[in-house]
Write an enzyme that holds these catalytic residues in place. Structure first.
Site, PDB file in Angstrom:
ATOM      1  N   LYS A   1      54.839-111.969 -22.898  1.00 17.84           N
ATOM      2  CA  LYS A   1      54.325-110.848 -21.680  1.00 17.84           C
ATOM      3  C   LYS A   1      52.916-111.474 -21.492  1.00 17.84           C
ATOM      4  O   LYS A   1      52.417-111.269 -20.214  1.00 17.84           O
ATOM      5  CB  LYS A   1      54.446-109.662 -22.575  1.00 17.84           C
ATOM      6  CG  LYS A   1      55.553-108.979 -22.596  1.00 17.84           C
ATOM      7  CD  LYS A   1      56.017-107.664 -23.231  1.00 17.84           C
ATOM      8  CE  LYS A   1      57.351-107.289 -23.488  1.00 17.84           C
ATOM      9  NZ  LYS A   1      57.737-106.174 -24.404  1.00 17.84           N
TER      10      LYS A   1
ATOM     11  N   GLN B   1      54.494-102.223 -27.625  1.00 17.68           N
ATOM     12  CA  GLN B   1      55.710-102.866 -27.934  1.00 17.68           C
ATOM     13  C   GLN B   1      56.428-101.794 -29.317  1.00 17.68           C
ATOM     14  O   GLN B   1      55.850-101.498 -30.006  1.00 17.68           O
ATOM     15  CB  GLN B   1      55.400-104.209 -28.532  1.00 17.68           C
ATOM     16  CG  GLN B   1      56.333-105.149 -28.990  1.00 17.68           C
ATOM     17  CD  GLN B   1      57.362-105.520 -27.558  1.00 17.68           C
ATOM     18  OE1 GLN B   1      56.731-105.505 -26.741  1.00 17.68           O
ATOM     19  NE2 GLN B   1      58.605-105.785 -27.876  1.00 17.68           N
TER      20      GLN B   1
ATOM     21  N   ASP C   1      56.533 -99.699 -18.580  1.00 16.05           N
ATOM     22  CA  ASP C   1      57.951 -99.822 -19.365  1.00 16.05           C
ATOM     23  C   ASP C   1      58.915 -98.623 -18.624  1.00 16.05           C
ATOM     24  O   ASP C   1      60.112 -98.677 -18.820  1.00 16.05           O
ATOM     25  CB  ASP C   1      58.045 -99.451 -20.688  1.00 16.05           C
ATOM     26  CG  ASP C   1      58.083-100.621 -21.653  1.00 16.05           C
ATOM     27  OD1 ASP C   1      58.546-101.670 -21.211  1.00 16.05           O
ATOM     28  OD2 ASP C   1      57.571-100.478 -22.573  1.00 16.05           O
TER      29      ASP C   1
END
Ligand code: GUN
Length: 287
Positions: free
Chosen positions: A49, A93, A116
């Site tokens: 990422k 995460q 997200d």
């Protein structure tokens, strides 16, 4: 013979566009990624990422916190990032250590920075339409369909899997694109009779080789979201590629199909969040 949907190629082309748009911005989009503990796979994802951010010209910050971090400490960091004007996207995460409640943590991220799109406000926006941030895997699939000019409007779409991250939002995005959508799951009866009706079949089950040729209509488009390991440790999807591929018009391979799109969609969400936060511009996703 099916046409193979090349996620790497589509991803590279979209990243180039993101890079070009970023170069025109007065303020660089910024993504903060938080990782707790030392799960090796999660650290690989986070590295990718960060690399993605560098590739398109974003600022990025990785917060690596020890396994012993308390939920309150993590929430305090999120509060700081929520208030930080240089940060336009925040990603925690997953999975988190067991003593931390993932739902409380993901809900704490302000919706406009929730790249997200895991929190309830963004789920609601996807449900109602007009969302700026879309869940990365389903959004990536919609981009693959668009790139290959695969029409969704009026076609039968069947999604196998009802997770909050893939199955449910996938159904909403296909519906928003005027598909006729059915969601199947582990309790569905006579699954094959339903999947055989699909013009577009999305498999998000988490079981290697689950979708077999007898479940697929001739000429269907088959999208494989699976990321499984077979008995030899080899990465494989939810679709039995060898038997299904000859029946399809289009199919995504694993690896190299849906997977490469996910981080690209995270980058697009970060750009979209930055444009919305800085200039009240919603066009990145509406385009
Ligand atoms: N862990 C595995 N996939 C994901 C993802 O898409 N987002 C986050 N935050 N964690 C993950």
């Amino acid at each position: 013979m099916a046409k193979i949907i090349d996620g790497k190629k589509v991803s590279a082309s979209l990243r180039e566009k993101i890079r070009e748009k970023t170069a025109l911005m007065a303020v660089k989009p910024g993504l903060a990624v938080v990782i707790v503990g030392d799960d090796p796979a999660s650290h690989v994802y986070v590295r990718n990422k960060k690399r993605g951010c560098e590739e398109v010209g974003f600022n990025s910050w990785v917060y690596e916190l020890p396994e012993s971090t308390t939920q309150d400490e993590l929430l305090a960091l999120i509060d700081r990032l929520n208030a930080d004007d240089d940060v336009h996207g925040i990603l925690v995460q997953l999975p988190l250590p067991k003593h931390i409640d993932e739902s409380i943590v993901t809900e704490r991220i302000v919706p406009d920075k929730d790249v997200d799109a895991f929190n309830s406000v963004n789920a609601g926006r996807i449900f109602k339409g007009g969302a700026v941030l879309l869940p990365c895997t389903p959004a990536g699939i919609m981009e693959l369909l668009k790139y290959y000019d695969i029409e969704v409007r009026g076609r039968r779409c069947v999604v196998i899997g009802r997770s909050n991250i893939v199955g449910k939002p996938m159904a909403m995005l296909l519906l928003a694109a005027d598909g006729t959508v059915t969601v199947c799951h582990s309790r569905t009866r006579e699954l094959a009779s339903i999947t055989k009706e699909a013009d577009i079949l999305v498999a998000a089950v988490g079981k290697a080789g689950f979708v077999t040729a007898d479940m697929v209509k001739d000429g269907a488009v088959v999208i494989d979201v699976g990321m499984n390991r077979d008995e030899n440790g080899k990465l494989c999807g939810d679709v039995d590629f060898a038997s299904v591929e000859p029946k399809c018009s289009y199919i995504t391979p694993v690896p190299g199909g849906v997977g490469p799109m996910t981080i690209t969609m995270l980058l697009r969400n970060t750009l979209a969040a930055a444009k919305y936060i800085i200039q009240n511009d919603k066009t990145e996703v509406e385009k």
